[in-house]
Each structure stands twice: as C-alpha cells, then as structure tokens.
Design an enzyme around this catalytic site. Structure first.
Site, PDB file in Angstrom:
ATOM      1  N   LYS A 118      97.946 -24.325 -56.038  1.00  9.36           N
ATOM      2  CA  LYS A 118      96.589 -23.803 -56.643  1.00  9.36           C
ATOM      3  C   LYS A 118      95.434 -24.534 -55.739  1.00  9.36           C
ATOM      4  O   LYS A 118      95.247 -25.770 -55.933  1.00  9.36           O
ATOM      5  CB  LYS A 118      96.660 -24.225 -58.052  1.00  9.36           C
ATOM      6  CG  LYS A 118      95.676 -23.425 -58.763  1.00  9.36           C
ATOM      7  CD  LYS A 118      94.093 -23.757 -58.502  1.00  9.36           C
ATOM      8  CE  LYS A 118      93.399 -24.939 -58.655  1.00  9.36           C
ATOM      9  NZ  LYS A 118      92.128 -24.988 -58.330  1.00  9.36           N
ATOM     10  N   CYS A 176      88.817 -38.650 -47.900  1.00  9.77           N
ATOM     11  CA  CYS A 176      89.298 -39.844 -48.733  1.00  9.77           C
ATOM     12  C   CYS A 176      89.396 -40.949 -48.008  1.00  9.77           C
ATOM     13  O   CYS A 176      89.412 -42.312 -48.395  1.00  9.77           O
ATOM     14  CB  CYS A 176      90.578 -39.459 -49.569  1.00  9.77           C
ATOM     15  SG  CYS A 176      91.848 -39.468 -48.396  1.00  9.77           S
ATOM     16  N   GLU A 205      82.486 -43.982 -55.335  1.00  8.32           N
ATOM     17  CA  GLU A 205      82.820 -43.082 -54.366  1.00  8.32           C
ATOM     18  C   GLU A 205      81.502 -42.100 -54.263  1.00  8.32           C
ATOM     19  O   GLU A 205      81.248 -41.318 -55.275  1.00  8.32           O
ATOM     20  CB  GLU A 205      84.007 -42.260 -54.686  1.00  8.32           C
ATOM     21  CG  GLU A 205      84.389 -41.203 -53.493  1.00  8.32           C
ATOM     22  CD  GLU A 205      85.840 -40.675 -53.508  1.00  8.32           C
ATOM     23  OE1 GLU A 205      86.014 -40.011 -54.866  1.00  8.32           O
ATOM     24  OE2 GLU A 205      86.209 -40.498 -52.558  1.00  8.32           O
TER      25      GLU A 205
END
Ligand code: NAD
Length: 495
Positions: A188, A296, A395
C-alpha cells in the site's frame, strides 16, 4: 476531471470506480493533477489479500533458487526502465533527476541483495545433540543418535505500507526480500505517490513473477487499517511518521501480526573545530537540503562546537544561498519542491515558530520565487537555536537548517540524546578519539563520521532507535531476512 488511480491485483491493473473520499496525485512542481486516489478502497484491499493468499501455497513451494530467478530478471528489467522510473518519480514527487536516479538505484540494491536468498535462508544443523539408549538393536550400538536442525520458512501474506519520500526505494526495502523468502505481498504505497509503485510492480510481472505474488492496493488510512488487521495477513512492515508508526505497531501487534515500523527523525550533525572544513560544509549542505529536507536521514540541526561556529556559520549560509531552487527536471536545479502545499504550510509554520521562539533567521526561504504554481520553499537557516526550542526537537521535514552553537562535544551529545528520536547522528572531526566517543555515546541507530547522510547499503539493517523505530527487526540486511521468515526446529532420531 482526471482518472482514479487503480490497483494491481493478481497481475492485472484493476481500475477503480468506487466513490468516497479522494485525494489528487499532484506534480508538486506545477500543480498538475496526475490522477486521483480513492482513500477508502477497502474492497480492493480484501481482493488483494485474497489474491496473495491464493498465490501463497505454490509460491512457497517453488524452490528458492527458482524464485530468485524472477528477481535476477527483474534487476535487468529495472535497469532497462531506469530513466522511465526516475522521470516518474520527478513528476509525482518533485525530486531532482539526480535524486530520483538515486531512489531507483538504492531500490535496485535491495533487489540484488534479495537475490542472495538461497544462501541467506540456509538453516543450521547440530548432529548428535543427544544419544538415546532405548530402542537400540544391540548393546554394541551404544545408543541412537539424535540430530537437530533449524530451517527458515516463509510466513504467508505480508503487507507493506510506505511513505511518499522515496517512492521506489522504500517499497523495495520490503517486498523483494519478502517474496524471495517465499511470502506473497500486498503493498500500500503513499497516496501522494502511487504511480511509481504501481509501475515498479507492473515491471515485476514483466520479469515473470506469477500473478498474486506481489500486489498493490492504493488508498489511505482506511485501506491500511483493513490490511493490518486482516485475518489472512501475517506480518506488517511500515515506514512513515512516528505518529502513524506508533498506531500501526500497536494495532498490528494487537491483531497478532509481526510488525516492524520505521518512524520519523530529528538528526544532528556535530562539527568539531578540527573538522575538514570543505567536507563539513558539503556534508551538512547535502544532508540538510538534499531531497528538499524530506529524508528520514536529513541533517536538521548543525551543532558547531566551540570556535567551529566562527567559520562554519557564515560558510553554510553562503553555500545554502547558492542552491538553485527549481523544478526537478530543470537542468540547473539544486533543490526541487516540497511534496505538496501542506508540506509548504508546515515548513513555513516552523519558520514562524523559530522566529517566535527567538532564534535568528539568517536565511529566509519563504519567498522561493519559482514561477508556475509549485510547492516551493527555498533553503532556510536559523542561528542561535537552543536544545529546548521546537526547532531542535521536532521533525520539520523540509529545507530548514537549525544551528545550535554547542559549547562542548558533551553538550552536543546531550542535545542529541534529549530528543525523542534516534535515527542518525553525524560528526565531522579529524580526531579519532572524538569520533569514537561520539559513536559510543550518541543514542542513534546510524552514525556518520565525516559523512553527511550515513545511509546503510542494503546488506546492512536500516536501524533507527527510540521513537524512530517500533519493533525488533529493522528493514534490510539480515534483519529483513529474519523478519520475513520464521524458524522451524527439527529434532530427529531414526530407529
Ligand atoms: P505518513 O506517516 O503520513 O504516511 C505513511 C503511510 O501511512 C502512507 O502510506 C499513508 O497512507 C499511511 N497513513 C497515514 N496516516 C495513517 C493513519 N492514520 N492510519 C493508517 N495509515 C496511515 O508519512 P509520510 O508523510 O508519507 O512520510 C514522511 C515520514 O516518513 C517522515 O516522518 C519520515 O521521517 C518518515 N520516514 C521514515 C523512514 C525511516 O526509515 N525511519 C524512511 C522514510 C520516511
């Protein structure tokens, strides 16, 4: 109105025509609509799991040496379609062409590693773990030997849920190793970049994967929630934000699945006074602004220690100013757009938060000045950021570099260890002593020494710590092999 993006189930493209909430797939460089994704396509999720379940018995029975032949052929198909895949990434994600090529290349690395499955899956044997004296046919035999063996066997149907920022590579962290081990798979992909993943898996069928072994279902959170609790699914691999990673981990584990969930990050780069200056500037620049800060492994906070700030701060601002912000397919581009207008809003919000908290904005990227309606924010640099500020803790996932002027290496390490994340940490130094101290004390799964983006090769695990990871076994490397198989232990004696 553009078409709904469909699915790829049992080797066939399945058109989508249902109703419900939809999201546009946009070219973030100009706002062109490339397609639309139906977010709650749970019926397609059920179909994909059914196809993967049906394909599982014969795929698991196929000798591993034959299974990896599909991957060997797939590697060549990917090379043949390399530029096509990279261009697709540029159009739906906005990366520069160079970054998009890197995305495909690192994905191919995973396929190559999965080709080693026949070696990696080998088990262990310990003969003569005990002697049984009963049932001996004669005194002379002295006892019957008992042997023990461990084998690695596939799990069944596995699910992968992926983020937008590496549309080709991150899916390949998961499914090539999963299917090499004999599992079948339902992917997905992010609803923001489904086209690259669909093409990636369509090409797998050109390489000869049997129908149902690898399937793609598009959609949003409702589709994910259906897949990760489905009775016929054994394992869930997730990459995305920490908020969603936590939800997926607890839901999937609660439903009895094996789960590995890679989450978000807040990465620091420490610059010691004795660092090679050019290497430090180049490393920090690439880490902070490469992929428009949407990695990331993006270096988000630079921590020059002591007098390093005197040369580092002016040099990094000058270098960041020179980055050409443009569409990803512009030959002059240095940095492309953010993924969407929500991404721009988030980054602009953090710039305002930094100002409100009292940090000093040395470079303001809020007016990127790129014509054509794209989602652009230019490189931004804050100075005088403290570890207590949100700029140092949260973040941002965009091209904002925060500078924390650390007094000592210990102060820098303390700031790193105070964040909730632990994906990576970097040090630039010419001192082996300081480098080693950093490696030992920084609480992060991936450490760079004089390297801005310490991305491991596919043969190593991709190892976040703290709230950057939920689970036991990481993505890639030996961990991936272990995640996608389980042990069967045999203890035998022959009478
Ligand atoms: P995201 O968490 O918003 O989405 C990731 C996936 O989760 C998508 O497929 C999405 O459809 C699905 N999802 C979103 N909300 C959900 C919900 N409520 N319930 C169930 N499923 C849901 O992440 P993103 O914005 O696509 O990607 C960026 C994030 O991914 C950043 O935080 C980045 O640090 C992280 N990331 C981590 C790694 C790593 O290895 N640690 C690698 C790449 C990206």
């Amino acid at each position: 109105m553009s078409e709904l993006v469909g699915h790829l189930i049992a080797g066939q493209r399945i058109p989508e025509s249902g109703d419900g909430d939809v999201i546009d797939v946009l070219n973030p460089a100009n706002g062109d609509v490339l397609g639309r994704v139906r977010l709650d396509a749970t019926d397609a999720a059920d179909r994909a799991v059914a196809a993967a379940s049906a394909a599982y018995p014969s795929w698991a029975d196929t000798p591993v040496g034959e299974r990896v032949q599909c991957l060997f052929r797939y590697k060549q198909v990917l090379e043949d379609h390399f530029e096509e895949l990279a261009s697709l990434i540029v159009s739906e994600h906005g990366k520069t062409m160079g970054e998009a090529r890197g995305d495909v290349r690192r994905g191919i690395d995973c396929v190559e590693y999965a080709c080693a499955a026949p070696v990696l899956m080998m088990g262990n044997t310990l003969p003569q773990i005990a002697v049984s004296s009963s049932f001996c046919r004669s005194e002379d035999e002295g006892g019957i030997g008992i042997d023990s063996t461990s084998e690695r066997v596939p799990l069944g149907v596995c699910v992968g849920v992926t983020p937008f920022n590496f549309p080709v590579m991150v899916p390949m962290w998961m499914w090539p190793m999963a299917v090499a081990c004999g599992n079948t798979f339902v992917l997905k992909p992010s609803e923001k970049v489904p086209l690259s993943a669909l093409r990636e898996v369509e090409l797998a069928h050109e390489a000869g994967f049997p129908p149902g072994v690898i399937n793609v279902v598009t959609g949003g959170a409702p589709v994910v929630d259906r897949l990760i609790t489905h009775d016929d699914v054994r394992a869930v691999s997730f990459v995305g934000s920490t908020r969603v990673a936590r939800h997926i981990y607890s839901t999937a584990c609660g439903a009895g699945k094996r789960a590995q969930c890679m989450g978000g990050a807040k990465n620091f780069m420490v610059i010691m006074p004795d660092a090679n200056r050019e290497a430090a500037i180049e490393g920090v620049l690439g880490s902070a602004f490469g992929n428009t800060g949407q990695r990331c492994l993006a270096g988000s906070v630079a921590a020059p220690v002591g007098e390093a700030a005197e040369w580092f701060v002016p040099a990094i601002v000058e270098a960041a100013k020179k980055i050409t912000v443009a569409r990803g397919d512009d030959p002059a581009v240095g940095m492309g757009p953010l993924i969407d207008s929500a991404g721009c809003d988030r980054v602009n919000k953090y710039i305002q938060i930094g100002l409100d908290e009292g940090a000093e904005l040395l470079l303001d990227g809020r007016e990127a000045g790129v014509p054509g309606g794209g989602c652009f924010v230019a490189p931004s640099v804050f100075d005088k950021v403290t570890p207590a500020m949100r700029l140092c803790r949260e973040e941002i996932f965009g091209p904002v570099l925060s500078i924390y002027r650390a007094g000592t290496l210990d102060d820098a390490i303390a700031a790193i260890n105070a964040t909730e994340y632990g994906n990576m940490g970097v040090i630039f130094t010419s001192s082996g002593y300081n480098a080693r101290r950093f490696k030992v004390q920084a609480k992060a799964g991936m450490i760079g020494i004089n390297v801005g983006v310490p991305a491991p090769m596919a043969v190593f695990p991709f190892a976040g710590w703290k709230n950057s990871f939920f689970g036991d076994l990481h993505a890639n490397g030996e961990d991936a092999l272990r995640f996608f198989t389980e042990h069967k232990i045999l203890v035998s004696r022959w009478l």
